[in-house]
Design a protein around this motif. Structure first.
Motif, PDB file in Angstrom:
ATOM      1  N   MET A   1       0.804  -1.186   0.000  1.00  0.00           N
ATOM      2  CA  MET A   1       0.000   0.000   0.000  1.00  0.00           C
ATOM      3  C   MET A   1       0.854   1.259   0.000  1.00  0.00           C
ATOM      4  SD  MET A   1      -3.301  -0.725   0.154  1.00  0.00           S
ATOM      5  CE  MET A   1      -4.283   0.471   0.858  1.00  0.00           C
ATOM      6  N   ASN A   2       2.137   1.129   0.138  1.00  0.00           N
ATOM      7  CA  ASN A   2       3.007   2.291   0.161  1.00  0.00           C
ATOM      8  C   ASN A   2       3.398   2.756  -1.235  1.00  0.00           C
ATOM      9  OD1 ASN A   2       2.982   2.421   2.897  1.00  0.00           O
ATOM     10  ND2 ASN A   2       4.825   1.176   3.160  1.00  0.00           N
ATOM     11  N   GLN A   3       3.060   1.992  -2.225  1.00  0.00           N
ATOM     12  CA  GLN A   3       3.410   2.382  -3.586  1.00  0.00           C
ATOM     13  C   GLN A   3       2.376   3.366  -4.128  1.00  0.00           C
ATOM     14  OE1 GLN A   3       3.737  -1.122  -5.909  1.00  0.00           O
ATOM     15  NE2 GLN A   3       5.711  -1.706  -5.052  1.00  0.00           N
ATOM     16  N   VAL A   4       2.865   4.289  -4.988  1.00  0.00           N
ATOM     17  CA  VAL A   4       1.992   5.284  -5.619  1.00  0.00           C
ATOM     18  C   VAL A   4       1.435   4.660  -6.888  1.00  0.00           C
ATOM     19  CG1 VAL A   4       1.894   7.581  -6.623  1.00  0.00           C
ATOM     20  CG2 VAL A   4       3.385   7.151  -4.683  1.00  0.00           C
ATOM     21  N   ASN A   5       0.148   4.778  -7.018  1.00  0.00           N
ATOM     22  CA  ASN A   5      -0.532   4.215  -8.164  1.00  0.00           C
ATOM     23  C   ASN A   5      -0.261   5.089  -9.398  1.00  0.00           C
ATOM     24  OD1 ASN A   5      -2.226   2.980  -9.945  1.00  0.00           O
ATOM     25  ND2 ASN A   5      -4.032   3.045  -8.607  1.00  0.00           N
ATOM     26  N   PRO A   6       0.206   4.504 -10.516  1.00  0.00           N
ATOM     27  CA  PRO A   6       0.486   5.305 -11.710  1.00  0.00           C
ATOM     28  C   PRO A   6      -0.763   5.986 -12.276  1.00  0.00           C
ATOM     29  CG  PRO A   6       1.296   3.043 -11.985  1.00  0.00           C
ATOM     30  CD  PRO A   6       0.611   3.117 -10.673  1.00  0.00           C
ATOM     31  N   LEU A   7      -1.937   5.458 -12.030  1.00  0.00           N
ATOM     32  CA  LEU A   7      -3.164   6.126 -12.488  1.00  0.00           C
ATOM     33  C   LEU A   7      -3.387   7.435 -11.748  1.00  0.00           C
ATOM     34  CD1 LEU A   7      -5.597   3.100 -12.859  1.00  0.00           C
ATOM     35  CD2 LEU A   7      -4.497   4.422 -14.663  1.00  0.00           C
ATOM     36  N   HIS A   8      -3.025   7.460 -10.468  1.00  0.00           N
ATOM     37  CA  HIS A   8      -3.148   8.709  -9.708  1.00  0.00           C
ATOM     38  C   HIS A   8      -2.190   9.763 -10.253  1.00  0.00           C
ATOM     39  CE1 HIS A   8      -4.861   6.076  -6.376  1.00  0.00           C
ATOM     40  NE2 HIS A   8      -5.817   6.981  -6.644  1.00  0.00           N
ATOM     41  N   ILE A   9      -0.997   9.356 -10.592  1.00  0.00           N
ATOM     42  CA  ILE A   9      -0.013  10.293 -11.151  1.00  0.00           C
ATOM     43  C   ILE A   9      -0.514  10.798 -12.509  1.00  0.00           C
ATOM     44  CG2 ILE A   9       2.332  10.521 -12.043  1.00  0.00           C
ATOM     45  CD1 ILE A   9       3.225   8.572  -9.881  1.00  0.00           C
ATOM     46  N   GLY A  10      -1.036   9.898 -13.318  1.00  0.00           N
ATOM     47  CA  GLY A  10      -1.578  10.293 -14.624  1.00  0.00           C
ATOM     48  C   GLY A  10      -2.752  11.241 -14.482  1.00  0.00           C
ATOM     49  N   ALA A  11      -3.649  10.960 -13.539  1.00  0.00           N
ATOM     50  CA  ALA A  11      -4.798  11.837 -13.307  1.00  0.00           C
ATOM     51  C   ALA A  11      -4.336  13.215 -12.825  1.00  0.00           C
ATOM     52  CB  ALA A  11      -5.751  11.205 -12.315  1.00  0.00           C
ATOM     53  N   LEU A  12      -3.340  13.244 -11.941  1.00  0.00           N
ATOM     54  CA  LEU A  12      -2.791  14.505 -11.444  1.00  0.00           C
ATOM     55  C   LEU A  12      -2.177  15.311 -12.584  1.00  0.00           C
ATOM     56  CD1 LEU A  12      -2.115  16.352  -9.040  1.00  0.00           C
ATOM     57  CD2 LEU A  12       0.057  15.127  -8.859  1.00  0.00           C
ATOM     58  N   LEU A  13      -1.445  14.651 -13.465  1.00  0.00           N
ATOM     59  CA  LEU A  13      -0.843  15.348 -14.611  1.00  0.00           C
ATOM     60  C   LEU A  13      -1.916  15.892 -15.556  1.00  0.00           C
ATOM     61  CD1 LEU A  13       2.222  13.067 -15.445  1.00  0.00           C
ATOM     62  CD2 LEU A  13       2.230  15.349 -14.423  1.00  0.00           C
ATOM     63  N   VAL A  14      -3.001  15.143 -15.761  1.00  0.00           N
ATOM     64  CA  VAL A  14      -4.093  15.623 -16.613  1.00  0.00           C
ATOM     65  C   VAL A  14      -4.762  16.841 -15.984  1.00  0.00           C
ATOM     66  CG1 VAL A  14      -6.390  15.023 -17.489  1.00  0.00           C
ATOM     67  CG2 VAL A  14      -4.500  13.402 -17.750  1.00  0.00           C
ATOM     68  N   VAL A  15      -4.986  16.825 -14.675  1.00  0.00           N
ATOM     69  CA  VAL A  15      -5.593  17.968 -13.978  1.00  0.00           C
ATOM     70  C   VAL A  15      -4.683  19.187 -14.062  1.00  0.00           C
ATOM     71  CG1 VAL A  15      -6.296  18.832 -11.711  1.00  0.00           C
ATOM     72  CG2 VAL A  15      -7.034  16.568 -12.465  1.00  0.00           C
ATOM     73  N   VAL A  16      -3.386  18.996 -13.848  1.00  0.00           N
ATOM     74  CA  VAL A  16      -2.433  20.115 -13.933  1.00  0.00           C
ATOM     75  C   VAL A  16      -2.399  20.652 -15.364  1.00  0.00           C
ATOM     76  CG1 VAL A  16       0.024  20.717 -13.797  1.00  0.00           C
ATOM     77  CG2 VAL A  16      -1.034  19.402 -11.970  1.00  0.00           C
ATOM     78  N   LEU A  17      -2.427  19.764 -16.347  1.00  0.00           N
ATOM     79  CA  LEU A  17      -2.412  20.173 -17.746  1.00  0.00           C
ATOM     80  C   LEU A  17      -3.677  20.970 -18.093  1.00  0.00           C
ATOM     81  CD1 LEU A  17      -0.751  19.910 -20.348  1.00  0.00           C
ATOM     82  CD2 LEU A  17      -2.136  17.906 -20.906  1.00  0.00           C
TER      83      LEU A  17
END
Length: 135
Positions: A1-17
């Protein structure tokens, strides 16, 4: 559970974009509005400069008023020129209506800044005149 989900990173990048895209869009609109305001201010500055050239030249005003008063049709009117601090005063105790009409047509067709104008009818064919022209 300590790993960061790549979908969360992708969603964050889309929101920032998306945020950057909308911010860029509003900044472009502001730039277009500022550019239009600049063009309008530039046109106003050019217009004011040309008006200053026409109305602000004291020597030109002085020479044209002296030439106007010295005309043959206005010599009988005895129009007195008085130079003030920021203006010229023209006055005549009695003026023939024909000469007054000729004088007023020259003044109104010229580029003079008439501040004060007082014409008083003395008789059917005579009037008095007081006028102040500023520069």
């Amino acid at each position: 559970m300590n790993q960061v989900n790549p979908l969360h990173i992708g969603a964050l990048l889309v929101v920032v974009l998306l945020y950057l895209f909308f911010t860029l869009h509003t900044l472009k609109e502001e730039l277009i509005e500022e550019k239009a305001a600049y063009v309008e201010s530039e046109q106003l500055a050019v217009e004011l400069s040309s008006l200053k050239d026409v109305y602000g030249d004291k020597k030109r005003l002085e020479n044209s008023l002296k030439r106007l008063v010295a005309q043959g049709s206005l010599k009988s009117a005895n129009i007195a020129l008085t130079k003030g601090k920021n203006s010229w005063s023209l006055s005549a105790k009695t003026v023939d209506l024909k000469a007054l009409n000729a004088f007023m047509s020259k003044i109104m067709n010229g580029s003079y800044n008439v501040v004060q104008l007082r014409i008083k009818k003395l008789s059917d064919d005579a009037a008095s005149l007081e006028m102040e022209i500023a520069w």
